[in-house]
Design a protein around this motif. Structure first.
Motif, PDB file in Angstrom:
ATOM      1  N   ALA A 210       0.829  -1.207   0.000  1.00  0.00           N
ATOM      2  CA  ALA A 210       0.000   0.000   0.000  1.00  0.00           C
ATOM      3  C   ALA A 210       0.861   1.254   0.000  1.00  0.00           C
ATOM      4  N   LEU A 213       2.216   2.027  -3.479  1.00  0.00           N
ATOM      5  CA  LEU A 213       1.207   2.674  -4.322  1.00  0.00           C
ATOM      6  C   LEU A 213       0.918   4.093  -3.858  1.00  0.00           C
ATOM      7  N   TYR A 214       0.877   4.307  -2.550  1.00  0.00           N
ATOM      8  CA  TYR A 214       0.558   5.614  -1.993  1.00  0.00           C
ATOM      9  C   TYR A 214       1.627   6.643  -2.359  1.00  0.00           C
ATOM     10  N   PHE A 270      -7.824   4.580  -6.129  1.00  0.00           N
ATOM     11  CA  PHE A 270      -7.470   3.623  -5.081  1.00  0.00           C
ATOM     12  C   PHE A 270      -8.710   3.073  -4.392  1.00  0.00           C
ATOM     13  N   GLY A 274      -9.206   0.116  -7.076  1.00  0.00           N
ATOM     14  CA  GLY A 274      -7.923  -0.289  -6.516  1.00  0.00           C
ATOM     15  C   GLY A 274      -7.583  -1.733  -6.802  1.00  0.00           C
ATOM     16  N   VAL A 278      -3.909  -2.969  -8.200  1.00  0.00           N
ATOM     17  CA  VAL A 278      -3.097  -3.983  -7.511  1.00  0.00           C
ATOM     18  C   VAL A 278      -2.900  -5.195  -8.406  1.00  0.00           C
ATOM     19  N   TRP A 296      -5.973  -4.232  -1.854  1.00  0.00           N
ATOM     20  CA  TRP A 296      -6.899  -3.179  -2.287  1.00  0.00           C
ATOM     21  C   TRP A 296      -7.574  -2.530  -1.086  1.00  0.00           C
ATOM     22  N   VAL A 299      -5.095  -0.305   0.556  1.00  0.00           N
ATOM     23  CA  VAL A 299      -4.855   0.900  -0.238  1.00  0.00           C
ATOM     24  C   VAL A 299      -6.031   1.867  -0.136  1.00  0.00           C
ATOM     25  N   THR A 366      -4.553   1.809   8.273  1.00  0.00           N
ATOM     26  CA  THR A 366      -4.248   2.788   7.225  1.00  0.00           C
ATOM     27  C   THR A 366      -5.275   3.925   7.202  1.00  0.00           C
TER      28      THR A 366
END
Length: 505
Positions: A210, A213-214, A270, A274, A278, A296, A299, A366
């Motif tokens: 995550a 991707l972030y 996302f 998402g 992914v 996902w 994320v 998260t």
């Protein structure tokens, strides 16, 4: 982090026209850093077991031993990255951005080469060690890429510490609050990993995926704008207060619009598609569709605070330009504290209370980081607005961006469901297609119609092709809607891209 304490002082000297003193300051900062980082690396190598006990208390046995070894290998690379940041600070202050932000490409190329060479012939643990050594080599490459441009703008190496004593004092006095204020994302990430290590196996890996991707949109659209604006904001503070405040307001609001134009669709992607992102990037081999759905969800939690985290960076740069790193420092402490408290509550006891498996606590972890990011953003904005006047994003502009992003999400989701039904369509159509005799009487234009269900099913059988199609449709619809509504940020981006692509006479 270093550049955020160094650039404002260095850029201000350049803005005043005192380039000789600016050069002396740059060399002095570089020399002090080289000595301090050498000692820090030695200490880190020997203290690695104690660091792991704090950062990942849930690691035991072979996992802990491997982690300690990796940390000891990576510490020299961290020291090299600090010196790379010194080069970045010098280049950015002279408005030279390409080399400093292209340098990480060299780091990635070294690591990719290591994966290609060692991947097929190494066990997983051995590959991790080889990759750690490659990371250190890549960090050295980051410095080598920047030096050809850094050294000419500084001139001959000279050290006159007494002459730049006051400027040095400001740089290093601001360094501690800058480390916390600018590095709050990393600190928050450490807190997430610490709490994730208390969850079932897979949570730490999901957090790491995550974060990869972030940080892609955050780095491209948030950190890049904040880094580009910091030298200009710092030079602007040479003028009178009224002019300074007006310049900062204009640059800040323009930067906020640029960031939001790209980050809002990233957040929506996302959240709503998402799984496609992914799947495209990670789903292969041992990484299954079930793993993709888990990442996902993780994320999607990260996306909650993405806009706040990126725009907060620009507000922090404005505080640094005003020689006030302590205000962001205080708000960073609030964010990290809330991340720890709220993250623990949402990750450990909450799943049990609402009847979920413990592993889904990673989503609460998260998402709680995102909530903490919003609180930090609100505090930063309120504090700066009291000094400068109104800054921020107009509500109508944000609503328009979210409407375009939701429209693009709907198009992507519709395509995903259409393609997911393709195998059933092919299964129904195949017997009928097979029953049709192929004869000269069948017109040529009918053959594609007969083959369409099979082609569609073949396309839908590849999850990565489906994901690529969904993402392409999402991006096309968002950009198309932005073009139809004449968004200035898109027009500026297109104009800039055309200027870069146009050959120089």
């Amino acid at each position: 982090m270093l550049s955020a304490s160094f650039i404002p002082v260095y850029s201000r000297l350049l803005g005043e026209g005192d380039e000789d003193t600016a050069d002396l300051l740059a060399w002095a900062v570089g020399a002090i850093l080289a000595l301090a980082i050498s000692l820090f690396v030695i200490l880190g190598v020997f203290a690695a077991p104690y660091l792991i006990a704090v950062i990942a208390p849930g690691f035991h046995g072979d996992k802990r031993d491997l982690t300690i070894r990796l940390v000891r290998i990576l510490f020299p690379g961290a020291g090299l990255l600090v010196m790379s940041a010194w080069c970045l600070g010098v280049l950015n202050s002279h408005h030279r951005f390409f080399a400093s932000y292209a340098a990480p490409v060299a780091w990635n190329l070294v690591m990719i080469a290591a994966l290609i060479f060692y991947g097929p012939r190494s066990a997983q643990d051995r590959l991790a060690i080889d990759l750690a050594f490659a990371s250190v080599a890549g960090a050295a490459m980051q410095i080598l890429v920047q030096l050809p441009q850094t050294l000419p703008v500084l001139g001959a190496m000279r050290f006159q510490f007494a002459r730049v004593r006051d400027s040095l004092r400001i740089v290093f006095r601001n360094l501690l609050p800058v480390v916390v204020g600018r590095g709050v994302g990393q600190v928050s990430g450490y807190v997430d990993n610490l709490l994730a290590s208390l969850l079932p196996t897979g949570a730490v890996a999901a957090i790491n995926y995550a974060q990869i991707l972030y940080f892609l949109p955050v780095s491209l659209f948030g950190l890049s704008v904040a880094a580009a604006e910091l030298p200009s904001m710092s030079r602007a503070t040479v003028a009178t207060n009224a002019a300074v405040f007006e310049t900062l307001r204009v640059r800040l609001n323009s930067g906020l619009r640029q960031i939001a134009f790209f980050v809002v669709p990233s957040s929506a992607a996302f959240i709503f598609i998402g799984d496609a992102i992914v799947t495209l990037l990670f789903q292969s081999g041992a990484f299954t569709h079930r793993d993709a759905l888990y990442v996902w969800a993780t994320v999607a939690g990260v996306a909650v605070g993405m806009l706040a985290g990126t725009t907060a960076r620009l507000y922090i740069s404005a505080f640094y330009a005003l020689s006030d790193p302590r205000t962001p420092f205080r708000f960073a402490l609030v964010r990290v504290t809330l991340t720890l408290v709220l993250g623990y509550l949402c990750a450990i006891p909450l799943p049990h209370l609402i009847g979920l498996e413990q592993r889904w606590g990673v989503v609460g972890l998260t998402a709680s980081s995102g909530v903490a990011a919003w609180l930090e953003f609100v505090l930063l904005r309120m504090s700066l607005n009291r000094r400068l006047g109104w800054t921020g994003l107009e509500r109508l502009y944000l609503l328009r961006l979210w409407a375009m992003a939701l429209g693009a999400s709907a198009a992507g989701i519709a395509l995903k469901f259409a393609l997911s039904g393709a195998p059933r369509l092919a299964a129904i159509a195949s017997p009928h297609v097979a029953a049709i005799p192929v004869s000269p009487g069948i017109a040529a234009h009918q053959l594609p119609m007969l083959a369409a269900p099979s082609l569609l099913a073949a396309f839908a059988a590849s999850p990565r092709l489906v994901a690529l199609a969904v993402i392409a449709v999402y991006a096309t619809v968002y950009v198309g809607l932005a073009y139809l509504t004449h968004e200035p940020e898109l027009q500026r981006f297109i104009a800039y891209a055309l200027r870069r692509l146009r050959p120089r006479s």
